[in-house]
Design a protein around this motif. Structure first.
Motif, PDB file in Angstrom:
ATOM      1  N   ALA A 198       0.396 -47.836  35.252  1.00  0.00           N
ATOM      2  CA  ALA A 198      -0.224 -48.373  36.470  1.00  0.00           C
ATOM      3  C   ALA A 198       0.159 -47.539  37.689  1.00  0.00           C
ATOM      4  CB  ALA A 198       0.184 -49.831  36.669  1.00  0.00           C
ATOM      5  N   LEU A 199       1.423 -47.175  37.808  1.00  0.00           N
ATOM      6  CA  LEU A 199       1.862 -46.376  38.949  1.00  0.00           C
ATOM      7  C   LEU A 199       1.241 -44.977  38.929  1.00  0.00           C
ATOM      8  CD1 LEU A 199       5.616 -47.421  39.155  1.00  0.00           C
ATOM      9  CD2 LEU A 199       3.812 -47.958  40.805  1.00  0.00           C
ATOM     10  N   GLY A 200       1.036 -44.435  37.739  1.00  0.00           N
ATOM     11  CA  GLY A 200       0.368 -43.145  37.627  1.00  0.00           C
ATOM     12  C   GLY A 200      -1.088 -43.231  38.028  1.00  0.00           C
ATOM     13  N   TYR A 201      -1.726 -44.311  37.617  1.00  0.00           N
ATOM     14  CA  TYR A 201      -3.142 -44.477  37.903  1.00  0.00           C
ATOM     15  C   TYR A 201      -3.390 -44.710  39.393  1.00  0.00           C
ATOM     16  CZ  TYR A 201      -7.955 -45.475  36.737  1.00  0.00           C
ATOM     17  OH  TYR A 201      -9.314 -45.409  36.642  1.00  0.00           O
ATOM     18  N   PHE A 202      -2.490 -45.430  40.041  1.00  0.00           N
ATOM     19  CA  PHE A 202      -2.631 -45.697  41.468  1.00  0.00           C
ATOM     20  C   PHE A 202      -1.791 -44.709  42.265  1.00  0.00           C
ATOM     21  CE2 PHE A 202      -3.614 -49.786  39.483  1.00  0.00           C
ATOM     22  CZ  PHE A 202      -4.909 -49.931  39.948  1.00  0.00           C
ATOM     23  N   SER A 203      -2.167 -43.455  42.157  1.00  0.00           N
ATOM     24  CA  SER A 203      -1.476 -42.381  42.859  1.00  0.00           C
ATOM     25  C   SER A 203      -2.455 -41.722  43.823  1.00  0.00           C
ATOM     26  CB  SER A 203      -0.950 -41.352  41.854  1.00  0.00           C
ATOM     27  OG  SER A 203      -2.028 -40.765  41.150  1.00  0.00           O
ATOM     28  N   VAL A 204      -1.917 -40.848  44.645  1.00  0.00           N
ATOM     29  CA  VAL A 204      -2.748 -40.073  45.552  1.00  0.00           C
ATOM     30  C   VAL A 204      -2.789 -38.645  45.013  1.00  0.00           C
ATOM     31  CG1 VAL A 204      -2.983 -39.195  47.903  1.00  0.00           C
ATOM     32  CG2 VAL A 204      -2.118 -41.513  47.511  1.00  0.00           C
ATOM     33  N   THR A 213       2.857 -42.595  30.344  1.00  0.00           N
ATOM     34  CA  THR A 213       2.124 -41.447  30.869  1.00  0.00           C
ATOM     35  C   THR A 213       0.938 -41.109  29.975  1.00  0.00           C
ATOM     36  OG1 THR A 213       4.172 -40.621  31.821  1.00  0.00           O
ATOM     37  CG2 THR A 213       2.365 -39.074  31.710  1.00  0.00           C
ATOM     38  N   GLY A 214       1.108 -41.309  28.669  1.00  0.00           N
ATOM     39  CA  GLY A 214      -0.007 -41.078  27.749  1.00  0.00           C
ATOM     40  C   GLY A 214      -1.187 -41.994  28.041  1.00  0.00           C
ATOM     41  N   ILE A 215      -0.908 -43.272  28.259  1.00  0.00           N
ATOM     42  CA  ILE A 215      -1.978 -44.224  28.595  1.00  0.00           C
ATOM     43  C   ILE A 215      -2.649 -43.828  29.908  1.00  0.00           C
ATOM     44  CG2 ILE A 215      -2.424 -46.603  29.352  1.00  0.00           C
ATOM     45  CD1 ILE A 215      -0.355 -47.478  27.219  1.00  0.00           C
ATOM     46  N   TYR A 216      -1.835 -43.499  30.901  1.00  0.00           N
ATOM     47  CA  TYR A 216      -2.406 -43.080  32.189  1.00  0.00           C
ATOM     48  C   TYR A 216      -3.320 -41.866  32.015  1.00  0.00           C
ATOM     49  CZ  TYR A 216      -2.678 -40.137  36.278  1.00  0.00           C
ATOM     50  OH  TYR A 216      -3.136 -39.301  37.247  1.00  0.00           O
ATOM     51  N   GLN A 217      -2.837 -40.853  31.303  1.00  0.00           N
ATOM     52  CA  GLN A 217      -3.625 -39.634  31.112  1.00  0.00           C
ATOM     53  C   GLN A 217      -4.951 -39.923  30.410  1.00  0.00           C
ATOM     54  OE1 GLN A 217      -3.228 -36.403  32.125  1.00  0.00           O
ATOM     55  NE2 GLN A 217      -1.500 -37.135  33.324  1.00  0.00           N
TER      56      GLN A 217
END
Length: 167
Positions: A18-24, A58-62
Motif C-alpha cells: 500500500a505504501l509503495g502504491y501510494f507514492s509520488v 514489493t512484489g505485490i506493489y510492482q
C-alpha cells in the motif's frame, strides 16, 4: 508462534504494498515510505521475515502498478537486500548512534541498489541516458538520508508498541 509471525508478516507486506502504491513518482525519483514495514519486520522478526515482507509486499506493489515483467525482480531485489542488511546487523543492544547509522546505511544501500536497477532496466528497455539514470543521484541520496533519519526517530517507538504482539 509461527502463525503469529505469519500474520505479522502478512500485515507488514500489505502495508509495504500500500505504501509503495501510494507514492509520488517523479521520473526516476520515487518518494515513498514503502521500506518502513520492511525495516520494521527485519528489526522485530529478523532478516528472514524482513525478506519475506519485502518480497511479497514489493512484489505485490510492482505487479499491481506495472504488471509482471522481466525486470520486476530488479525492483523487488533492493528491498529484500535491505531487509537482509538490517536484520543481520541489528543488535538489540545498539546505542542510539549505531541504530541511526544502521537505518541511514540501509536507506543509502536501498538508493544505491535502486540506481543499479534503473541503470539495468534502462539498458534492457533501451531508454538509457546518463542524465536520466544518474542526474538526480545526489538528490535521491539526500532524500534517502532524510527519510532514514525520520525512520530512525520513529522506529524505536513503533518497535516498543508492537513488541508484545510480535512475541
Amino acid at each position: 508462534m509461527k502463525i503469529k509471525h505469519l500474520a505479522i508478516d502478512a500485515m507488514l507486506a500489505a502495508m509495504c504494498a500500500a505504501l509503495g502504491y501510494f507514492s509520488v513518482d517523479l521520473g526516476n525519483m520515487k518518494f515513498t515510505f514503502e521500506s518502513f514495514p520492511v525495516i520494521l519486520g527485519a528489526l522485530l522478526l529478523g532478516p528472514v521475515d524482513g525478506m519475506l515482507i519485502a518480497l511479497v509486499g514489493t512484489g505485490i506493489y510492482q505487479i499491481l502498478k506495472w504488471g509482471l515483467m522481466s525486470t520486476t525482480p530488479l525492483w523487488v531485489f533492493p528491498y529484500v537486500i535491505l531487509a537482509l542488511f538490517i536484520g543481520l546487523l541489528y543488535k538489540k543492544s545498539f546505542d542510539r548512534k549505531r541504530f541511526f547509522a544502521l537505518i541511514i546505511g540501509g536507506g543509502v544501500l536501498l538508493t544505491l541498489l535502486n540506481t543499479v536497477g534503473i541503470y539495468i532496466d534502462s539498458k534492457i528497455w533501451d531508454y538509457y541516458s546518463f542524465a536520466y539514470v544518474f542526474g538526480s543521484f545526489f538528490i535521491r541520496i539526500v532524500t534517502s538520508v532524510l527519510k532514514s533519519v525520520l525512520f530512525a526517530f520513529v522506529l524505536p517507538t513503533v518497535i516498543d508498541a508492537v513488541k508484545g504482539v510480535a512475541r
